[in-house]
Write a protein that holds these residues in place. Structure first.
Motif, PDB file in Angstrom:
ATOM      1  N   LEU A  74       0.836  -1.210   0.000  1.00 49.22           N
ATOM      2  CA  LEU A  74       0.000   0.000   0.000  1.00 49.22           C
ATOM      3  C   LEU A  74       0.866   1.253   0.000  1.00 49.22           C
ATOM      4  N   GLU A  75       1.979   1.201   0.728  1.00 49.66           N
ATOM      5  CA  GLU A  75       2.862   2.359   0.790  1.00 49.66           C
ATOM      6  C   GLU A  75       3.502   2.642  -0.560  1.00 49.66           C
ATOM      7  N   VAL A  76       3.787   1.589  -1.321  1.00 45.84           N
ATOM      8  CA  VAL A  76       4.321   1.761  -2.676  1.00 45.84           C
ATOM      9  C   VAL A  76       3.301   2.475  -3.549  1.00 45.84           C
ATOM     10  N   ILE A  77       2.050   2.049  -3.434  1.00 42.99           N
ATOM     11  CA  ILE A  77       0.987   2.678  -4.228  1.00 42.99           C
ATOM     12  C   ILE A  77       0.829   4.138  -3.828  1.00 42.99           C
ATOM     13  N   ARG A  78       0.835   4.409  -2.538  1.00 43.05           N
ATOM     14  CA  ARG A  78       0.655   5.782  -2.066  1.00 43.05           C
ATOM     15  C   ARG A  78       1.795   6.694  -2.519  1.00 43.05           C
ATOM     16  N   GLN A  79       3.012   6.183  -2.538  1.00 48.13           N
ATOM     17  CA  GLN A  79       4.163   7.008  -2.887  1.00 48.13           C
ATOM     18  C   GLN A  79       4.340   7.173  -4.388  1.00 48.13           C
ATOM     19  N   ASP A  80       4.162   6.094  -5.150  1.00 51.97           N
ATOM     20  CA  ASP A  80       4.496   6.116  -6.578  1.00 51.97           C
ATOM     21  C   ASP A  80       3.291   6.169  -7.504  1.00 51.97           C
TER      22      ASP A  80
END
Length: 234
Positions: A74-80
């Motif tokens: 989820l953090e990857v999606i939020r950042q990138d």
């Protein structure tokens, strides 16, 4: 695997390591008008690649993968890929998972086995939210307070529609009402007496609200006995 996308529909990427379940989810999703699944990713690398290439409006994301954790992804999606929204579909029922997913901004959290009516309800609410947001972006780059409140209310309503096992909506509402009218805070025993439930049940609802960051808890040290937790609205 990727599919051809029609631009007027909401595009969806399914991230699910079980190919059979992913295909079932795809068929269920496409029974809801206005949606099109444009890809299925079964591991972390496929998920990153397809997100980068397809840029979907929405991701259906599982938590458990052999090579990654969906909550961490989820953090990857939020950042990138911050333009992409997420609905979690998972077998995980731990409140810690729900709490982390909600704090990461998922639109919804649906527990397996997937029930079509529950999915349909979520997708219809997301479609309304998505359409409203697109209309505001098209008409004006700025929003007024009323439009912000409307968007926030719709998202909060969707996030609150999921309740874990052991948490009843009506009882939760009673607990919240008591807390709203108690300035000095209360413990589980006082809450139990006020609404007619057992002390362990009262504690379970209070700790659920703490986990959702809706109330705070402090320790109170009396003259005799162990310290007790006092709960109050933030």
């Amino acid at each position: 695997m990727a599919y051809q996308h029609q631009s007027e529909e909401i595009s969806v990427l399914i991230i699910e390591d079980d190919v059979r379940i992913a295909e079932i989810n795809r068929r269920l999703m496409e029974k809801v008008p206005g949606y099109q699944v444009i890809g299925i990713a079964t591991d972390g690398q496929q998920a990153r690649d397809q997100l980068a290439i397809l840029r979907p409006d929405l991701v259906l994301l599982d938590i458990y993968f052999p090579d990654m954790n969906g909550l961490e992804f989820l953090e990857v999606i939020r950042q990138d890929f911050h333009e992409t929204d997420v609905i979690m579909i998972t077998a995980s029922r731990e409140i810690s998972s729900v709490k982390e997913a909600l704090r990461s901004g998922v639109f919804d959290f649906i527990v397996k086995p997937l029930v079509f009516e529950r999915l349909k309800n979520s997708l219809e609410k997301y479609q309304e939210f998505h359409s409203k947001l697109k209309r505001i972006q098209k008409e004006n780059h700025h929003v007024n307070q009323e439009e912000i409140d409307e968007l926030m209310d719709r998202q909060k309503e969707q996030l609150n529609s999921y309740l874990p096992k052991g948490i009843d909506k009506i009882t939760l509402q009673k607990v919240t009402e008591v807390l709203d009218h108690t300035d000095e805070g209360l413990n589980a025993e006082r809450l139990a007496k006020k609404i007619g439930i057992s002390r362990p049940t009262a504690r379970r609802y209070l700790e659920y609200l703490v986990a959702k960051d809706q109330i705070g808890a402090d320790l109170s040290y009396g003259e005799v006995g162990r310290p007790e937790r006092i709960y109050r609205k933030k």
